[in-house]
Design a protein around this motif. Structure first.
Motif, PDB file in Angstrom:
ATOM      1  N   ILE A  43      -1.900  19.126   6.186  1.00 38.11           N
ATOM      2  CA  ILE A  43      -1.633  18.170   5.149  1.00 38.11           C
ATOM      3  C   ILE A  43      -2.680  16.655   4.643  1.00 38.11           C
ATOM      4  CG2 ILE A  43      -0.268  15.286   5.352  1.00 38.11           C
ATOM      5  CD1 ILE A  43       1.135  16.126   8.005  1.00 38.11           C
ATOM      6  N   GLY A  44      -2.569  16.766   3.276  1.00 37.88           N
ATOM      7  CA  GLY A  44      -2.984  15.961   2.991  1.00 37.88           C
ATOM      8  C   GLY A  44      -3.017  14.542   2.383  1.00 37.88           C
ATOM      9  N   LEU A  45      -4.078  13.733   2.947  1.00 39.19           N
ATOM     10  CA  LEU A  45      -2.974  12.341   2.919  1.00 39.19           C
ATOM     11  C   LEU A  45      -4.125  12.011   1.410  1.00 39.19           C
ATOM     12  CD1 LEU A  45      -1.976  10.270   5.789  1.00 39.19           C
ATOM     13  CD2 LEU A  45      -3.045   9.097   3.720  1.00 39.19           C
ATOM     14  N   ALA A  46      -3.479  10.574   0.799  1.00 41.33           N
ATOM     15  CA  ALA A  46      -3.926  10.306  -0.282  1.00 41.33           C
ATOM     16  C   ALA A  46      -3.731   8.701  -0.188  1.00 41.33           C
ATOM     17  CB  ALA A  46      -4.358  10.552  -1.424  1.00 41.33           C
ATOM     18  N   GLU A  47      -4.651   7.823  -0.907  1.00 37.62           N
ATOM     19  CA  GLU A  47      -3.903   6.289  -0.912  1.00 37.62           C
ATOM     20  C   GLU A  47      -3.963   5.572  -1.421  1.00 37.62           C
ATOM     21  OE1 GLU A  47      -4.560   1.347   0.756  1.00 37.62           O
ATOM     22  OE2 GLU A  47      -6.291   3.063   1.601  1.00 37.62           O
ATOM     23  N   LEU A  48      -3.339   5.268  -2.253  1.00 34.03           N
ATOM     24  CA  LEU A  48      -2.673   4.286  -4.656  1.00 34.03           C
ATOM     25  C   LEU A  48      -3.833   3.590  -4.680  1.00 34.03           C
ATOM     26  CD1 LEU A  48      -1.171   4.802  -6.654  1.00 34.03           C
ATOM     27  CD2 LEU A  48      -0.222   2.120  -6.355  1.00 34.03           C
ATOM     28  N   GLY A  49      -4.711   3.549  -5.467  1.00 33.47           N
ATOM     29  CA  GLY A  49      -5.816   2.354  -5.733  1.00 33.47           C
ATOM     30  C   GLY A  49      -6.964   2.743  -4.949  1.00 33.47           C
ATOM     31  N   VAL A  50      -6.983   4.005  -3.819  1.00 34.65           N
ATOM     32  CA  VAL A  50      -8.266   4.309  -3.044  1.00 34.65           C
ATOM     33  C   VAL A  50      -8.384   5.099  -3.874  1.00 34.65           C
ATOM     34  CG1 VAL A  50      -9.660   4.813  -1.160  1.00 34.65           C
ATOM     35  CG2 VAL A  50      -7.928   2.659  -1.023  1.00 34.65           C
ATOM     36  N   ASP A  51      -7.736   6.403  -3.913  1.00 31.78           N
ATOM     37  CA  ASP A  51      -8.224   7.757  -4.341  1.00 31.78           C
ATOM     38  C   ASP A  51      -7.118   8.477  -5.931  1.00 31.78           C
ATOM     39  OD1 ASP A  51      -8.952   8.129  -1.527  1.00 31.78           O
ATOM     40  OD2 ASP A  51      -7.335   7.788  -0.959  1.00 31.78           O
ATOM     41  N   ARG A 108       0.779  -1.653   0.253  1.00 36.94           N
ATOM     42  CA  ARG A 108      -0.123  -0.096   0.057  1.00 36.94           C
ATOM     43  C   ARG A 108       0.765   1.437   0.106  1.00 36.94           C
ATOM     44  NH1 ARG A 108      -4.157  -0.899   5.016  1.00 36.94           N
ATOM     45  NH2 ARG A 108      -5.135   1.348   3.330  1.00 36.94           N
ATOM     46  N   VAL A 109       0.508   1.590  -1.140  1.00 34.30           N
ATOM     47  CA  VAL A 109       1.118   3.479  -1.165  1.00 34.30           C
ATOM     48  C   VAL A 109       0.801   4.820  -1.010  1.00 34.30           C
ATOM     49  CG1 VAL A 109       2.829   4.676  -2.455  1.00 34.30           C
ATOM     50  CG2 VAL A 109       2.876   2.633  -2.628  1.00 34.30           C
ATOM     51  N   PHE A 110       1.415   5.825   0.112  1.00 35.21           N
ATOM     52  CA  PHE A 110       0.036   6.945   0.465  1.00 35.21           C
ATOM     53  C   PHE A 110       0.965   8.489  -0.539  1.00 35.21           C
ATOM     54  CE2 PHE A 110      -1.607   3.888   2.881  1.00 35.21           C
ATOM     55  CZ  PHE A 110      -1.907   3.730   3.276  1.00 35.21           C
ATOM     56  N   LEU A 111       0.454   9.022  -0.583  1.00 37.03           N
ATOM     57  CA  LEU A 111       0.719  10.845  -0.814  1.00 37.03           C
ATOM     58  C   LEU A 111       0.675  11.043   0.469  1.00 37.03           C
ATOM     59  CD1 LEU A 111       1.177  11.898  -4.315  1.00 37.03           C
ATOM     60  CD2 LEU A 111       0.637  13.369  -2.305  1.00 37.03           C
ATOM     61  N   LEU A 112       1.542  12.531   1.087  1.00 38.54           N
ATOM     62  CA  LEU A 112       1.424  13.324   1.745  1.00 38.54           C
ATOM     63  C   LEU A 112       1.603  14.223   0.745  1.00 38.54           C
ATOM     64  CD1 LEU A 112       1.745  10.433   3.558  1.00 38.54           C
ATOM     65  CD2 LEU A 112       2.540  12.363   5.319  1.00 38.54           C
ATOM     66  N   ALA A 113       1.111  15.326   0.969  1.00 38.32           N
ATOM     67  CA  ALA A 113       1.000  16.565   0.305  1.00 38.32           C
ATOM     68  C   ALA A 113       1.047  17.774   1.467  1.00 38.32           C
ATOM     69  CB  ALA A 113      -0.348  16.407  -0.731  1.00 38.32           C
TER      70      ALA A 113
END
Length: 391
Positions: free
Chosen positions: A345-353, A251-256
């Motif tokens: 911080i905004g947080l999104a997950e690969l595959g979900v978002d 699982r990979v997450f992106l933090l902005a």
């Protein structure tokens, strides 16, 4: 086409002088390696002088011509060795001086009867040794490890080493069998190999320096000058590779990230303080997300990170740690900067978002804007409710 020995000598002298001049000129545009390149240029120039002396050695009395020619040529090889060592930040003067003294003693102890053998066979041994040391210095130079031209430099020095080792150990065995014609042929082949060396090695070295310069320009175009993190271009290039590597099985997450009220920091304390806040956050974020994560400055006060996590809870905990501890660190007058600064911080997950990086970043940005609108200094999951951090 078979070229006579004298012509080969002149050809070697000309190519060595040309190579020395081209390397010297190359060094003027490479201040980082100026000393090393100057040493290399001097080495090839000295080898040219040695070849000229070898060609004219018959005009000097006794074995003096051969001795002087061989000593000058050894000095040239040692300068090439010194220059190659200098590229890695090393100095080998003691080794070079020891080898040069040993060669001088070799000629002194050989006597009148042994000087023929020294010129034809034994003198090849220190040349093979120094060429091998030159190859060794290039092999252990980590700064050039990723450059393709490094392998060409190693190949030329390895070939030269093997050739002269063969002249030192194999030729003495075969010469008594085949006689003078073999020695004549060996001298001619030696000059052919010498011409190849005098052209190939300098050209490979110049290719190495230019490849390094190209890599430096490429790195600079992908690096943020202030924080030394990757920039937006680097983030998208490396981010795509990261998603393909980590997004298959994990699982990979992106933090902005966006620093809150950053303009007011610049207005109140000056742009120099604003720059320090950005650099402090970059160092802090790098420690927080770890070196396996992709972290970049993608805008003025905007940063983004891609990282693998086992769950959204783990990613949220990491982001919460950044929010709370950064505010404390930057406000510390001793260890920090003594100013108030916070981050959203905004947080999104690969595959979900999103399954592609631009879409994933857009989802994290939308969550970031919601965090800003909800009061800042907090984390918001994409398509989730705000997650505020207690003050």
């Amino acid at each position: 086409m078979w070229i006579d020995l004298s012509t080969l000598y002149f050809l070697a002298i000309g190519t060595l002088l040309l190579s020395a001049g081209m390397l010297f000129w190359e060094g003027q545009s490479r201040p980082k390696h100026l000393r090393a390149i100057t040493c290399l240029a001097a080495g090839f120039g000295t080898l040219a002088v040695g070849c000229a002396l070898a060609l004219a050695r018959g005009h000097l009395p006794g074995a003096l011509g051969a001795i002087v020619a061989n000593m000058v040529m050894m000095a040239g090889y040692l300068l090439v060795f010194e220059g190659t060592a200098a590229l890695g930040g090393h100095r080998r003067r003691a080794i070079s001086l020891t080898i040069l003294i040993a060669v001088g003693l070799m000629w002194t102890l050989s006597g009148a009867r042994g000087q023929h053998a020294v010129w034809n066979y034994v003198s090849a041994l220190p040349i093979a040794l120094v060429s091998g040391l030159t190859m060794w210095e290039m092999c252990r130079n980590d700064s050039f490890r990723a450059l393709r031209a490094r392998r060409v430099v190693i190949a030329f020095t390895a070939l030269h080493t093997l050739f002269y080792a063969g002249r030192a150990f194999v030729l003495p065995v075969l010469a008594p069998i085949f006689g003078a014609p073999l020695l004549t042929a060996a001298s001619t082949v030696t000059m052919y190999e010498g011409v190849l060396y005098s052209v190939g090695l300098p050209m490979a070295l110049m290719a190495l320096f230019r490849e390094e310069a190209h890599e430096q320009v490429l790195t600079a175009s992908r690096t943020d000058y202030l924080t030394n993190l990757g920039n937006r271009r680097w983030f998208f290039e490396e981010g795509e590779r990261f998603l393909h590597t980590w997004g298959v099985d994990g699982r990979v997450f992106l933090l902005a990230f966006d620093l809150d009220h950053f303009k007011s920091i610049n207005d109140r304390f000056g742009h120099a303080m604003g720059d320090e806040v950005l650099k402090l956050f970059a160092r802090f974020a790098r420690r927080a997300v770890g070196h396996s994560a992709i972290l970049a400055r993608i805008g003025g006060e905007e940063f983004a990170a891609l990282l693998p996590c086992r769950s959204s809870t783990e990613a949220m905990a990491l982001a919460q740690g950044v929010v709370s501890r950064f505010a404390e660190a930057v406000a510390d007058p001793d260890a920090g900067l003594g100013v108030r600064a916070t981050v959203s911080i905004g947080l999104a997950e690969l595959g979900v978002d999103g399954t592609e990086l631009p879409i994933l970043l857009s989802a994290a940005d939308s969550a970031l804007y919601q965090a800003k609108a909800s009061g800042r200094n907090r984390i918001v999951l994409a398509k989730a409710q705000p997650f505020a951090v207690a003050n």
